[in-house]
Structure formats: C-alpha cells, structure tokens
Design a protein around this motif. Structure first.
Motif, short mmCIF file in Angstrom:
data_model
loop_
_atom_site.label_atom_id
_atom_site.label_comp_id
_atom_site.label_asym_id
_atom_site.label_seq_id
_atom_site.Cartn_x
_atom_site.Cartn_y
_atom_site.Cartn_z
N GLN A 99 0.81 -1.21 0.00
CA GLN A 99 0.00 0.00 0.00
C GLN A 99 0.84 1.26 0.00
O GLN A 99 0.59 2.20 -0.78
CB GLN A 99 -0.94 -0.02 1.21
CG GLN A 99 -2.01 -1.10 1.12
CD GLN A 99 -2.81 -1.26 2.38
OE1 GLN A 99 -2.31 -1.01 3.49
NE2 GLN A 99 -4.05 -1.70 2.27
N TYR A 150 2.78 1.64 -3.54
CA TYR A 150 1.96 2.18 -4.63
C TYR A 150 1.53 3.61 -4.34
O TYR A 150 1.38 4.42 -5.26
CB TYR A 150 0.74 1.28 -4.86
CG TYR A 150 1.07 0.03 -5.64
CD1 TYR A 150 1.42 0.10 -6.98
CD2 TYR A 150 1.03 -1.22 -5.04
CE1 TYR A 150 1.73 -1.05 -7.70
CE2 TYR A 150 1.33 -2.38 -5.75
CZ TYR A 150 1.68 -2.29 -7.08
OH TYR A 150 1.99 -3.42 -7.79
N GLY A 151 1.34 3.94 -3.06
CA GLY A 151 0.97 5.30 -2.71
C GLY A 151 2.05 6.30 -3.06
O GLY A 151 1.77 7.38 -3.62
N ILE A 161 -4.32 2.94 -5.60
CA ILE A 161 -4.32 3.04 -4.14
C ILE A 161 -5.65 2.54 -3.58
O ILE A 161 -5.68 1.79 -2.59
CB ILE A 161 -4.08 4.50 -3.71
CG1 ILE A 161 -2.70 4.97 -4.14
CG2 ILE A 161 -4.22 4.63 -2.19
CD1 ILE A 161 -2.44 6.44 -3.88
N THR A 180 -5.83 -1.24 -3.51
CA THR A 180 -5.01 -1.89 -2.46
C THR A 180 -5.75 -1.93 -1.13
O THR A 180 -5.49 -2.82 -0.31
CB THR A 180 -3.68 -1.15 -2.25
OG1 THR A 180 -3.91 0.18 -1.76
CG2 THR A 180 -2.85 -1.10 -3.52
#
Length: 392
Positions: free
Chosen positions: A78, A81-82, A179, A182
């Motif tokens: 998380q 990817y953020g 996001i 996820t």
C-alpha cells in the motif's frame, strides 16, 4: 474452465499493477521531451535515471526482507503504490531540477518498497504447481497498462501538443485508482521469518544465506541482466534507422501488446513443462532478436522482431519470479524475490551504461551482438546446470 487458482487477492493485485503501469507508461514516451523542455541536458537525464534506478534496486532487497521479518506484506504494498502515485502530480508543480530528482526518486522508492512484498504476496496465494500461471497472469495485467498508457499519451499530445504538465496531473488518476484497490486487499496471517532485518547497506545479505539452487539460478540470470540493456536502445535504433517517432512508439505498444497476450500462456506452459525450459527458450528468442535488430532497416523487420521480443519477455519475466520463489523457504520469499529484483535492477543499470559506451565507441552492432551471445551462453548454462539441493 474455472481458474480457481486466481484468487481475489491475485485479481486485486493484478488490477493495482494495471492501473499503476497505466499511470507510469502515460509518461514514458514524453518524459525525455519534458525534461529537455525544462532545461535538462542528456547527461543530467542519465544521472537522474541512474539515481532513480539505484534507489529502486537497493531498496527492493531491504524492504523484501523486512516484510518477511514482520510476517506482513500488505503495508509495504500500500505505501509503495501510494508513493509512486504521489510522485506523478509532483512533476507538474515545479520544474526545478532538485524537485524533479525528488519526485523521480520517490517514484522508484515506492517501487522498491512494494516489489518484494507484492511478489511474495502473490507467491503466498498459490502453489508451486500454479505459480507460473499466477505470475504470468499478473504480468499480463501489468503489461496491458503498458499498452494503454502510451496510447493515452499519444492521443493527449495529438489533442494538446506540448501540454506535458497537465498530463502529469491526469496520470495521478489511475494511480489513485491503484491506491483505492489496495485497500480492498486482505492478507492471511503468516509465520514471521526468524532472520534479523539487515541494515539498508546490507540489503542483499540474503544471498549468503540462500539455498545453493537459488544462487545458481539467480546467478545465471544476473549475468544475463548485466548485458540486457534498457529497451530504450531498441527504440533509439529503430528511430536512427529512419522510422518516425509515432512509428517507434507504435512498435513499443505492439511489443507490450504481444507481451501481455502471451504472458499467461507462457506461465501455463512453464507450469506444464517446467520454468527451466521456458526461460531457456525465452533467452534464445532474445538472442535472435538482438542479432536481428543489428541488421534490420525496414518496418516489417522491426515489427517482426518487436513481436518476438514480446514473446521473450512473456517467457522470462513472470516465469523467472515463479521459479525463484520455489527455490527458497516460504518465510523468506520476500527477501528472496526482493534480492533477485534488486540485484537485477542494479545489473540493468550497469548494462545500460555499458551499452551506451559500446554504442558510442563501436556502434550498435557490437552492443546488440554481445548481448545476444551472452543470452545464448546463459541459456546453455541454465539448460545444463545440475541444481544443488539445499544444505541442512
């Protein structure tokens, strides 16, 4: 046929990769143009990419082993990817070199943060008998993003030529979707690794602890990676042979489309006949492509070779991860895959630097020819290697 091995988590992670690659590849064709427009020299662009890839390479092993130690993967996925999503609109805020370096490094840090944990999470969701299909499916979804991204960029630039900054803002939208997806992923509780987390500067310490078969396979693949330069050199050669910018980007989209369509069947075949055979075949295809592009001048020749290059990628990318994940203990999967991905990134950095020098000194013939020969030698090594069992 119902594909029960494609669990909810595998589907969600594959969608996340699709959205993220869509965002990243929207910017791939125009990034050099944008950097030149704000005053970056070719040398400074090279330094920027070198720093970014080194950041990703060094962090993959570190965060992969950290996820093993905690017995958790999802927070790394998380946050990773953020960070990558956040880096896209940052490039539209300021054009100062230090800010561009910060944004690009943040993007690659996000990749390093998530890669080992995400691949381990995929591995945890499957069995050794279906890993090729699972990693192949994930690569297919990821690569469809690489098909859609450049197409969106081409349409945007055809509508609004030179409007790069707004495109960076638009790229945040698929990143934001990634996001959101996820947040839907749920991970199972797993046994934490008993190994201590090594410091960042010793991120690849797993190599010394790895089973002998892991070192044999990954060692061979790393030798190949040292000569497998960036795909940008293939695109550059096509451009120098007289193809237009739009045609070159079209070839890149075609390559990714073939890759996306072939990745899942390649994974299935690796489960059916073994990853070793698929990897050997893929490396031989690489050798054919690199020998061919050195002599190609016509569009049809480049089209055929880029199609074969897509088959090579499908036969090696996901398959190699599936094979490597079967050569380590389950609690160490994050460290094993993170170390492999990190060392591969650093090797690719060396490969691209070497390719640039060889091209400058001796032309593209030697650059591509040498890589093709090494690919053939590594294919022979992997075909004949007797993998040593782990010692107890």
């Amino acid at each position: 046929m119902r594909m029960k091995y494609l669990t909810r988590t595998i589907w969600l992670l594959s969608l996340v990769s699709l959205f993220t690659d869509l965002a990243s590849e929207m910017l791939y064709p125009i990034m050099p143009l944008y950097l030149r427009s704000i005053g970056f020299s070719v040398v400074l662009i090279g330094v920027l990419e070198g720093v970014a890839e080194a950041t990703a390479g060094l962090s993959k092993g570190y965060f992969g082993q950290w996820s093993d130690r905690l017995g958790r993967r999802l927070p790394f996925v998380q946050w990773g990817y953020g960070l990558s999503a956040l880096s896209k609109p940052m490039l539209a805020v300021l054009a100062a070199p230090w800010w561009v370096f910060l944004a690009r490094t943040l993007d690659r840090l996000g990749k390093g943060l998530r890669t080992g944990a995400r691949d381990a999470l995929l591995s945890d969701e499957t069995t050794p008998e279906t890993k090729g299909r699972v990693f192949g499916f994930h690569r297919a979804m990821d690569t469809f993003g690489a098909v859609l991204g450049p197409a969106v960029a081409l349409l945007w630039l055809a509508w609004r030529p030179g409007d790069y900054r707004l495109l960076f803002l638009l790229a945040f939208l698929p990143g934001l979707a990634a996001i959101a997806v996820t947040l839907l992923v749920r991970e199972q509780r797993r046994e934490p690794s008993s190994r201590p987390v090594l410091p960042f500067w010793a991120s690849f310490g797993y190599w010394r602890q790895a089973p002998p078969a892991y070192r044999q396979v990954v060692g061979g693949l790393l030798i190949f990676a040292l000569f497998n330069s960036s795909d940008a050199f293939l695109l550059l050669l096509a451009r120098e042979r007289g193809l237009s910018d739009a045609t070159v980007i079209g070839l890149y989209i075609f390559y990714n489309l073939v890759y996306a369509l072939a990745a899942f069947p390649a994974g299935y075949l690796s489960d059916r006949f073994g990853p070793r055979r698929m990897l050997v075949g893929g490396l031989l295809l690489f050798g054919i492509v690199y020998a061919g592009v050195a002599m190609a001048h016509e569009l049809w020749a480049f089209g055929a070779l880029f199609g074969l290059y897509g088959l090579y990628a499908a036969a090696t990318e996901g398959v190699s991860k599936a094979w490597v994940s079967n050569l380590c203990a389950r609690p160490d999967t994050g460290a094993a895959l993170g170390t492999f991905a990190g060392l591969s990134s650093l090797a690719a950095l060396v490969a691209s630097s070497t390719a640039g020098l060889l091209w400058h000194w001796a032309g593209p013939g030697l650059t591509f020819g040498l890589a093709g020969v090494v690919a053939g030698m590594v294919a022979l090594y992997l075909a004949l290697a007797r993998l040593r069992p782990a010692t107890t």
